[in-house]
Design a protein around this motif. Sequence first.
Motif, PDB file in Angstrom:
ATOM      1  N   MET A   1      -5.019   1.374   5.654  1.00  0.00           N
ATOM      2  CA  MET A   1      -4.388   0.305   4.852  1.00  0.00           C
ATOM      3  C   MET A   1      -5.483  -0.568   4.195  1.00  0.00           C
ATOM      4  O   MET A   1      -5.455  -0.868   3.169  1.00  0.00           O
ATOM      5  N   MET A   2      -6.521  -0.755   4.852  1.00  0.00           N
ATOM      6  CA  MET A   2      -7.785  -1.722   4.398  1.00  0.00           C
ATOM      7  C   MET A   2      -8.327  -1.115   3.105  1.00  0.00           C
ATOM      8  O   MET A   2      -8.647  -1.763   2.128  1.00  0.00           O
ATOM      9  N   ALA A   3      -8.650   0.474   3.179  1.00  0.00           N
ATOM     10  CA  ALA A   3      -9.072   0.939   2.070  1.00  0.00           C
ATOM     11  C   ALA A   3      -8.125   0.923   0.983  1.00  0.00           C
ATOM     12  O   ALA A   3      -8.578   0.659  -0.195  1.00  0.00           O
ATOM     13  N   LEU A   4      -6.909   1.005   1.214  1.00  0.00           N
ATOM     14  CA  LEU A   4      -5.725   1.110   0.209  1.00  0.00           C
ATOM     15  C   LEU A   4      -5.918  -0.382  -0.495  1.00  0.00           C
ATOM     16  O   LEU A   4      -5.804  -0.699  -1.751  1.00  0.00           O
TER      17      LEU A   4
ATOM     18  N   TRP B   1       1.987   0.034  11.293  1.00  0.00           N
ATOM     19  CA  TRP B   1       2.322  -0.706   9.969  1.00  0.00           C
ATOM     20  C   TRP B   1       3.301   0.200   9.107  1.00  0.00           C
ATOM     21  O   TRP B   1       3.846  -0.372   8.225  1.00  0.00           O
ATOM     22  N   ALA B   2       3.676   1.514   9.282  1.00  0.00           N
ATOM     23  CA  ALA B   2       4.315   2.256   8.517  1.00  0.00           C
ATOM     24  C   ALA B   2       5.119   3.353   9.261  1.00  0.00           C
ATOM     25  O   ALA B   2       5.124   4.337   9.396  1.00  0.00           O
ATOM     26  N   PRO B   3       6.089   2.722  10.246  1.00  0.00           N
ATOM     27  CA  PRO B   3       6.741   3.578  11.105  1.00  0.00           C
ATOM     28  C   PRO B   3       7.864   4.150  10.268  1.00  0.00           C
ATOM     29  O   PRO B   3       8.075   4.351   9.160  1.00  0.00           O
ATOM     30  N   VAL B   4       8.795   5.028  11.156  1.00  0.00           N
ATOM     31  CA  VAL B   4       9.958   5.698  10.805  1.00  0.00           C
ATOM     32  C   VAL B   4       9.436   6.570   9.579  1.00  0.00           C
ATOM     33  O   VAL B   4      10.274   6.533   8.599  1.00  0.00           O
ATOM     34  N   GLY B   5       8.457   7.328   9.762  1.00  0.00           N
ATOM     35  CA  GLY B   5       7.799   8.229   8.684  1.00  0.00           C
ATOM     36  C   GLY B   5       7.395   7.585   7.404  1.00  0.00           C
ATOM     37  O   GLY B   5       7.063   8.572   6.435  1.00  0.00           O
ATOM     38  N   LEU B   6       7.201   6.206   7.486  1.00  0.00           N
ATOM     39  CA  LEU B   6       6.876   5.830   5.910  1.00  0.00           C
ATOM     40  C   LEU B   6       5.327   5.970   5.828  1.00  0.00           C
ATOM     41  O   LEU B   6       4.887   5.489   4.819  1.00  0.00           O
TER      42      LEU B   6
ATOM     43  N   VAL C   1       0.906  -1.179  -0.120  1.00  0.00           N
ATOM     44  CA  VAL C   1       0.127  -0.109  -0.069  1.00  0.00           C
ATOM     45  C   VAL C   1       0.689   1.233   0.088  1.00  0.00           C
ATOM     46  O   VAL C   1       0.482   2.418   0.317  1.00  0.00           O
ATOM     47  N   ALA C   2       2.130   0.944  -0.292  1.00  0.00           N
ATOM     48  CA  ALA C   2       3.130   2.394  -0.190  1.00  0.00           C
ATOM     49  C   ALA C   2       2.813   3.022  -1.571  1.00  0.00           C
ATOM     50  O   ALA C   2       2.945   4.250  -1.734  1.00  0.00           O
ATOM     51  N   HIS C   3       2.253   2.294  -2.534  1.00  0.00           N
ATOM     52  CA  HIS C   3       1.988   3.119  -3.828  1.00  0.00           C
ATOM     53  C   HIS C   3       0.553   2.600  -4.536  1.00  0.00           C
ATOM     54  O   HIS C   3       0.067   1.586  -3.934  1.00  0.00           O
ATOM     55  N   LEU C   4       0.022   3.102  -5.427  1.00  0.00           N
ATOM     56  CA  LEU C   4      -1.186   2.822  -6.035  1.00  0.00           C
ATOM     57  C   LEU C   4      -0.809   1.722  -7.186  1.00  0.00           C
ATOM     58  O   LEU C   4      -1.747   1.053  -7.603  1.00  0.00           O
TER      59      LEU C   4
ATOM     60  N   ASP D   1       0.794   8.747  -7.422  1.00  0.00           N
ATOM     61  CA  ASP D   1       1.043   7.371  -7.281  1.00  0.00           C
ATOM     62  C   ASP D   1       1.479   6.585  -5.934  1.00  0.00           C
ATOM     63  O   ASP D   1       1.461   5.550  -5.831  1.00  0.00           O
ATOM     64  N   SER D   2       1.702   7.561  -5.219  1.00  0.00           N
ATOM     65  CA  SER D   2       2.291   7.298  -3.754  1.00  0.00           C
ATOM     66  C   SER D   2       1.367   7.539  -2.830  1.00  0.00           C
ATOM     67  O   SER D   2       0.286   8.118  -2.956  1.00  0.00           O
ATOM     68  N   VAL D   3       1.748   7.118  -1.654  1.00  0.00           N
ATOM     69  CA  VAL D   3       0.392   7.169  -0.554  1.00  0.00           C
ATOM     70  C   VAL D   3       1.038   7.923   0.739  1.00  0.00           C
ATOM     71  O   VAL D   3       2.225   7.520   1.260  1.00  0.00           O
TER      72      VAL D   3
END
Length: 362
Positions: free
Chosen positions: A347-350, A300-305, A267-270, A286-288
């Motif tokens: 996350m789930m929506a993505l 689930w997306a730590p350290v700035g992600l 889910v980091a990108h589309l 195209d990114s999230v």
Amino acid sequence: MNIQRTIDTGSGPATAAGKPVSSPIADDKEMLRAARDLTKDISEARAGIYWTDMLGSAVVGYGSLAAAILLENTALAVFMGIVAALSLYRALLFIHEISHLHKNALPGFRTTWNVLVGMVMLTPSYMYEGVHTLHHARTRYGTAEDPEYLPLALMKPWSLPAFVLIALLAPPALLIRFGILVPLGAIFPPIRKLVWERASALAINPDFRRRPPEGDLKRRVFWQEALGMVWSWALIGSIFVLGWKPLLVALAVFSLTAVLNQLRTLVAHLWENEGEPMTVTAQYLDSVNVPPPGFLAEVWAPVGLRYHALHHLLPSMPYHSLPEAHRRLAKHLGTGSTFDGANHGGMMALVWRIARSTMRVR
């Protein structure tokens, strides 16, 4: 298929929610200028934050892992294993920061991270250094030369669960890589070449072939591979001293960490680009981003992600400055702007968006 939306690059705010049109996305120059001008004062990496966060995550992770191995109560052991996986996941993701940090920014940080985290988890920094920056190259993103891109949204529905579940095999695969293939490669050059090209990078593009290391990286690769080989042998040998349980529990924890990272990657990108070069604005859309108020994204997306799209606008921005950078840009550019177009709810929506895209008839 390149991403296509209606964007006005004039003086008014751009729209990111229009229907597909026949021309690719042009760069939103107002957004690019704002990203540059509004964040200059927060672009320096703060050593106190980096060291405290990384070391704290590692200590909690290894302490929880030890508890998961030693506890007899199954429920408590599972709970501690989950804590270990989440903490070590956060510690591991500093590899992303290391790949962007200037070599003089945090003296000793890369070496310490490799000793405490990278080597222990058989994911040394060379596996991302010189690879991840290709993903940020203006002319490579989303193309066949991008090691971190696949048009997942345009693939078959079964490709998504396969993409995630393959990560379960990462820890034993790394153990085999360092413990068996590295020493074999030292004897047989063709094996060494194959392992380097196909199994030395944290890449998801199966067509990516890594080029031979150069300069300082070549020296670091030698020592990191040598230490990885020794550590792999130690792990394998531990079963004769400690039995199977410690190694199996550790592999299970590391597998959970790998799956978490693969879900984040999903889910980091589309993943809607089909190999054509994209503008910076198209790459951004195209990114999230998954900004607050939700808390789970920080897990689930730590350290700035959780600000992955913003990271593509400001790849050198330290992770601790991304929340403030996002606040400033959101306030300046406003709702409905191009900047707002990369913000998503969770996350789930993505996952559902990408899954629905794979089900379309093409």
